[in-house]
Design a protein around this motif. Structure first.
Motif, PDB file in Angstrom:
ATOM      1  N   GLN A 326      39.024   6.281  59.588  1.00 22.59           N
ATOM      2  CA  GLN A 326      39.805   4.965  59.788  1.00 22.59           C
ATOM      3  C   GLN A 326      39.144   3.465  59.757  1.00 22.59           C
ATOM      4  O   GLN A 326      38.008   3.637  60.208  1.00 22.59           O
ATOM      5  CB  GLN A 326      40.048   4.992  61.279  1.00 22.59           C
ATOM      6  CG  GLN A 326      41.717   5.663  62.071  1.00 22.59           C
ATOM      7  CD  GLN A 326      41.787   5.861  63.190  1.00 22.59           C
ATOM      8  OE1 GLN A 326      41.410   5.610  64.346  1.00 22.59           O
ATOM      9  NE2 GLN A 326      43.594   5.726  63.467  1.00 22.59           N
ATOM     10  N   SER A 327      39.977   3.332  58.822  1.00 17.15           N
ATOM     11  CA  SER A 327      38.631   1.400  58.719  1.00 17.15           C
ATOM     12  C   SER A 327      39.389  -0.154  58.966  1.00 17.15           C
ATOM     13  O   SER A 327      40.727  -0.236  58.874  1.00 17.15           O
ATOM     14  CB  SER A 327      38.433   1.732  57.174  1.00 17.15           C
ATOM     15  OG  SER A 327      37.647   0.581  57.234  1.00 17.15           O
ATOM     16  N   TYR A 328      39.015  -0.842  59.607  1.00 14.05           N
ATOM     17  CA  TYR A 328      39.557  -1.618  60.342  1.00 14.05           C
ATOM     18  C   TYR A 328      38.653  -2.905  59.835  1.00 14.05           C
ATOM     19  O   TYR A 328      37.136  -2.954  59.791  1.00 14.05           O
ATOM     20  CB  TYR A 328      39.581  -2.176  61.718  1.00 14.05           C
ATOM     21  CG  TYR A 328      40.577  -0.914  62.268  1.00 14.05           C
ATOM     22  CD1 TYR A 328      41.994  -0.707  61.865  1.00 14.05           C
ATOM     23  CD2 TYR A 328      39.652  -0.200  63.274  1.00 14.05           C
ATOM     24  CE1 TYR A 328      41.958   0.435  62.367  1.00 14.05           C
ATOM     25  CE2 TYR A 328      40.196   0.720  63.906  1.00 14.05           C
ATOM     26  CZ  TYR A 328      42.249   1.250  62.804  1.00 14.05           C
ATOM     27  OH  TYR A 328      42.761   2.131  64.035  1.00 14.05           O
ATOM     28  N   TYR A 349      34.690   1.179  60.935  1.00 11.00           N
ATOM     29  CA  TYR A 349      34.662   2.527  60.273  1.00 11.00           C
ATOM     30  C   TYR A 349      34.411   3.951  61.315  1.00 11.00           C
ATOM     31  O   TYR A 349      33.595   4.027  61.621  1.00 11.00           O
ATOM     32  CB  TYR A 349      33.580   2.896  58.930  1.00 11.00           C
ATOM     33  CG  TYR A 349      33.707   3.663  57.771  1.00 11.00           C
ATOM     34  CD1 TYR A 349      34.966   3.763  57.003  1.00 11.00           C
ATOM     35  CD2 TYR A 349      33.481   4.702  58.068  1.00 11.00           C
ATOM     36  CE1 TYR A 349      34.747   4.275  55.958  1.00 11.00           C
ATOM     37  CE2 TYR A 349      33.204   5.598  56.723  1.00 11.00           C
ATOM     38  CZ  TYR A 349      35.106   5.824  56.270  1.00 11.00           C
ATOM     39  OH  TYR A 349      34.986   6.293  54.843  1.00 11.00           O
TER      40      TYR A 349
END
Lengths: 711, 305
Positions: A326-328, A349
């Motif tokens: 998951q990446s923001y 990440y």
């Protein structure tokens, strides 16, 4: 070795389809059409001594002809472009694209890329190129003249197509599909028996297929930009294992050892990106994505050992691998005043390992029961960057980044990074730009002491080891550059960079990494008749590591202990000096008619490893001194080339070129010099090698003649 | 996935800020003189424009469908009235007259509403005062109006990368089979070093899908960052490794027996104590499954199967 007929047929079909599409389109269009393009044909002659694989590592230079073309067709809002490069060579590529301006566009492409490692490799195995290697009688022959010959190389072929629909602006939709095949043979090293056994170099097959699908829909109109994307990728390996008869065991040909090869996997990624303009000349940007990779493999419940076949017990015979990420990313940029640029960001990440945890019970292992560790990690980073336009044409920028990494790892589960940078640029003169910059990374590493069974547990050594990828360190980087262009026809630039990394907590492992880079470039056009150009690059790298050699299970791991003949510290300092330069001239003998280009490039690297035994008053092993153990040729090489090329423009449509190119590559390395295919047949000096990467030196002359027709 | 949806749902909050914002007004037709007037004095420049993409009438909103030369250079009447002196009364893409920001703003007024340039503000190029005309020229018929082909174009500024590309172990960049822009988002993006991915491994796996695993026996530094052991632009060592094996492996692996043993010139082919841990590919002669393994027992765990 393997059938490439199908691939060849596919590429032919592709070309026929594209050409027939083009011809159909040309026939139906009659008015206001514009056709342009160019076609070139080159005749080439190669004269080479030495290793053709290295010379043609990613190329396909050989005797014969090849061509390039580019056809462009336009009719009002429609256009078509069909181009091909290196036609007839293993590096050939074709791209057919077209569309209607402002409404849609499409493209189809085909691309080939070889990667040659070593030609004329040798092995006693039969079945090279497949997944089953064997030999008739044990032990295998050590007479390499009786061995089979083959090439280590692979070839990638990529077929792709894409479509973008943008008629409903500001909305758009795009999709692409691609398929890549990779076929070839690469060297795979396997231990015969372990520990202390021979090494076996196996020609392993590459039969990979990767399919990709990408979809994206989006919206772009000020002040908002949005997009949603999906990427699916499937990797398929035709061979799950490489089976081979192991020459270090006395087993029969019917019992084979196996090496596991990369498993099939599926991957998808869903992403969302957006940007929105805000007041004060600011913009908010974000990027969110989630992805997952999955694989599965049937596990072996036995393995080949010197004793024969050893059975093991597994908690599950199938391993299901699953890794999610998951990446923001959130970034705010702002330019509220002319003199101020600002950026603030937060990045996250996470890699979440959801694979199966498999318990293995092997009565011959110590401990007898163990399981796989599932590695995952999480990274967070946030910071701010500011830039100020100052009086007198100075621009000052500075930034701070705070980073944190948490990982599922026994030794260093956490890092905290502080990164500061400051850069100053001056462009006060029309003919010069000067820059100076500094960055400091301060990394703190949380260290977990090993859990040990007692003072003689070899794991005690972990108390002193700090692995450089995660170890605490201070890194300072200094940069200076000067670009100078006093006249329109003269450019000159200088650059220098120094990077110094100190692994301050490391007792055993890499302790220091120092690098200096220097470059000079110049380009000068004299009286519009002669253009001179040149560059020089120099790089110096110095790595220092501190290690310990000690016997097992005696509690002699502590590097502070007084040295003995079999438990002592040692160091190695590796240095690399790299030089590269290029000089050239373009002489416009008859302006716009006849041009001569001469060019010379040279790249040289000198590697050295300086070893030291830290034995105190103890003697070095027999025959050794602190001087004669060093390695003076470590990846030493020199690449030299010359080019002389005449280009004659007969008219606007027809151009001829002729020339000669020379290239020489000399490689010298102590780990490969006096290469032996079978240096021994047992113990740690034993190996059955195949010649992989051995002696890549070559010398080549290429003569070429080409003509280009433009229309 | 759940967290992803939650974060995604935050975005509509920012949509409230959308109101009241207006796209910037750019240009205007007052004071224009028309292409033919420009051509009268600048025929050579006009000819290079005429072969460029910008001159295509088939492209909606192209300069050819607007004010021609004056779409980018601004209305020319004042320039003509003032004797047409260089840069007087008109916008020109000259380093001496216009700064990078204002030059890029001209281009972005038309190209800003595209996906490719949505994140220009994140670009390192922008803050380094690189403007569109450093790489592109509208006065040419080249692909994407580029001033040169890759990697030469990028190497003009990135000289240390050129030095890396020249090294013996390299990606096929100088052979023209891989472009800088295959990996880097030159117009700006979210990835580190402007790469087209959120993390280095995500980028590498796009071409090297066989390394993706997931494997039962992993090698943690490999899973965290390919760049722990490899360098992307060029190396003196095979397989783009950051240093020579066995030293690269021994930087991390010190233990009793062979991981901690000193291997020197004496252990090479011509040395008196030949060792398969030193000659040829050293550690990789046996441990070649270093990117991960599904092999049995300790053979898989130690990456020899």
């Amino acid at each position: 070795m393997y059938d490439r007929g199908g691939e060849s047929m596919k590429s032919k079909v592709f070309i026929i389809v594209v050409i027939s599409s083009l011809m159909t389109f040309l026939n139906v269009s009659a008015e206001e059409m514009k056709i342009s393009g160019e076609v070139s044909v080159t005749a080439q002659h190669l004269n080479i001594e030495g290793e053709k694989a290295k010379f043609n590592e990613y190329r396909d230079i050989r005797d014969g002809f090849y061509g390039d073309f580019d056809f462009q067709y336009e009719r009002e809002k429609y256009y078509i472009d069909f181009k091909g490069q290196d036609v007839g060579r293993k590096t050939q590529s074709y791209e057919f694209s077209g569309g209607k301006w402002g409404s849609f566009k499409y493209d189809f492409s085909y691309d080939q890329l070889p990667h040659n490692f070593t030609y004329g490799a040798k092995t006693f195995y039969s079945g090279v190129g497949g997944a089953n290697l064997t030999y008739p009688t044990h032990p295998p022959s050590t007479d390499i003249s009786t061995w089979n010959t083959f090439d280590y190389s692979l070839e990638r072929r990529n077929y792709a197509g894409g479509f973008k629909f943008e008629l409903l602006k500001p909305f758009y939709f795009q999709a692409s599909l691609s398929k890549e095949t990779r076929k070839g043979i690469y060297p795979l090293g396997a231990a015969g028996t372990t520990p202390g056994g021979i090494a076996i170099e196996l020609p392993a097959p590459i039969d990979y297929n990767t399919d990709n699908l990408k979809l994206e829909v989006g919206y772009n109109k000020n002040p908002l930009s949005l997009s949603m994307s999906y990427h699916y990728s499937r990797f398929h390996n035709d061979n799950s294992n490489l089976n081979f008869r192991n020459p270090s065991t006395a087993i029969t040909a019917a019992t084979t050892d196996s090496f596991t090869l990369p498993p099939n996997n599926d991957y998808y990624k869903l992403g969302f990106q957006g940007a929105m303009k805000l007041p004060w000349n600011s913009k908010f940007n974000l990027d969110l994505s989630t992805s997952s990779a999955q694989s599965d493999a049937t596990l072996f419940d036995s393995y080949v050992s010197s004793a024969g076949v050893s059975n093991i017990t597994l908690s599950d015979n199938v391993f299901n691998g699953k890794v999610d990420t998951q990446s923001y990313n959130f970034v705010l940029t702002s330019n509220p005043f002319y003199f101020l640029d600002g950026k603030a960001f937060y990045k996250y990440y996470k890699k979440d390992n959801k694979s199966d945890r498999i318990t293995t019970t092997d009565t011959t292992a110590l401990p007898a029961t163990f399981e796989n560790n599932l590695f995952g990690y999480q990274k967070e980073k946030y910071g701010v960057e500011l830039g100020f336009r100052l009086p007198a044409s100075f621009y000052l920028s500075s930034g701070y980044t705070r980073g944190q990494i948490k990982r599922d790892r026994e030794d260093i589960p956490e890092n905290d990074d502080d990164i500061y940078n400051i850069n100053l640029r001056w462009s006060g003169l029309d003919f010069m730009v000067a820059k100076v910059g500094y960055e400091r990374l301060h990394r703190k590493a949380e260290f977990e002491y090993p859990s040990v069974t007692g003072p003689t547990d070899d794991k005690n050594i972990e108390t002193y080891v700090r692995r450089y990828d995660a170890a605490g360190k201070d890194r300072d980087t200094y940069k200076v550059s000067l670009e100078f262009f006093p006249m329109e026809d003269l450019n000159f630039s200088l650059g220098y960079k120094h990077k110094d990394t100190n692994y301050k907590d490391t007792i055993l492992g890499l302790q220091d990494d120092k690098r200096d880079e220097f470059s000079v470039d110049a380009d000068y056009l004299i009286m519009k008749r002669v253009r001179l150009f040149g560059y020089f690059d120099y790089e110096y790298v110095k790595l220092h590591q501190f290690q310990r050699q000690f016997p097992n299970n005696l509690g002699l791991d502590d590097p502070a202990l007084a040295p003995t003949t079999n438990a002592y510290n040692w160091t190695v300092t590796q240095t690399e000096k790299n030089y590269a330069y290029g000089l050239g001239a373009e002489v416009f003998i008859l302006p716009k008619k006849l041009t001569l280009r001469v060019q010379h490039n040279s790249v040289k690297s000198d590697g050295f490893a300086d070893y030291s035994y830290l034995l105190g008053t103890n003697s070095l092993p027999a025959g050794r001194t602190q001087e004669n153990i060093d390695i003076s040729a470590w990846d030493n090489y020199r690449l030299t080339n010359f080019l002389v090329k005449f280009v004659y423009d007969l008219n606007k449509s027809l151009t001829f070129a002729a020339g000669w190119a020379y290239e020489e590559y000399k490689y010298d390395d102590d780990q490969y010099n006096e290469y032996q295919y079978v240096p021994g047949t047992s113990g740690s000096s034993g190996a059955y090698l195949t010649g992989a990467y051995n002696d890549p030196s070559y010398r080549a002359n290429v003569f070429f003649l080409s003509t280009t027709f433009k229309f | 996935m759940k967290k992803f949806i939650i974060v995604l749902s935050i975005f509509p909050i920012f949509l409230f800020l959308w109101g009241g914002l207006r796209p910037q007004e750019v240009g205007g037709s007052d004071g224009t003189v028309g292409v033919e007037v420009c051509k009268g004095c600048h025929e050579d420049r006009y000819n290079t424009y005429a072969i460029s993409t910008h001159s295509k009438k088939g492209i909606p909103n192209s300069p050819a469908n607007k004010e021609g030369c004056e779409t980018c250079h601004g209305p020319g009447a004042a320039h003509v009235e003032k004797s047409g002196e260089r840069g007087v009364g008109i916008f020109i893409f000259s380093k001496k007259i216009a700064d990078a920001k204002s030059k890029s703003a001209k281009c972005l007024s038309c190209h800003g509403e595209t996906k490719d340039l949505s994140f220009w503000d994140l670009s390192k190029h922008k803050v380094s005062d690189v403007s569109c005309d450093n790489c592109h020229t509208v006065h040419s018929g080249t692909r994407k109006n580029l001033k040169a082909t890759q990697p030469d174009l990028c190497n003009i500024c990135h000289r240390s990368i050129r030095a890396q590309q020249n090294k013996t172990s390299h990606h096929p960049i100088r052979e023209g089979k891989l472009k800088c822009t295959d990996c880097h988002d030159h117009h700006g993006g979210f990835g580190p070093k402007m790469i087209k991915a959120n993390a280095p491994n995500d980028l590498c796996y796009q071409c090297h899908a066989e390394k993706r695993g997931p494997y039962m026996w992993e090698h943690p530094p490999v899973e965290e960052n390919c760049l722990s052991c490899h360098t992307s632009h060029g190396s003196n060592h095979a397989k783009l490794l950051v240093s020579r094996v066995p030293q690269l492996c021994q930087s991390c692996h010190d233990w009793s027996r062979h991981p901690g043993t000193i291997y020197t010139g004496f252990e090479t082919f011509r040395g008196p104590s030949k060792s398969n841990r030193m000659f040829a590919r050293a550690c990789l002669n046996c441990h070649s499954a270093i990117h991960g393994s599904n092999g049995p027992s300790l053979r898989g765990k130690t990456h020899v199967r």
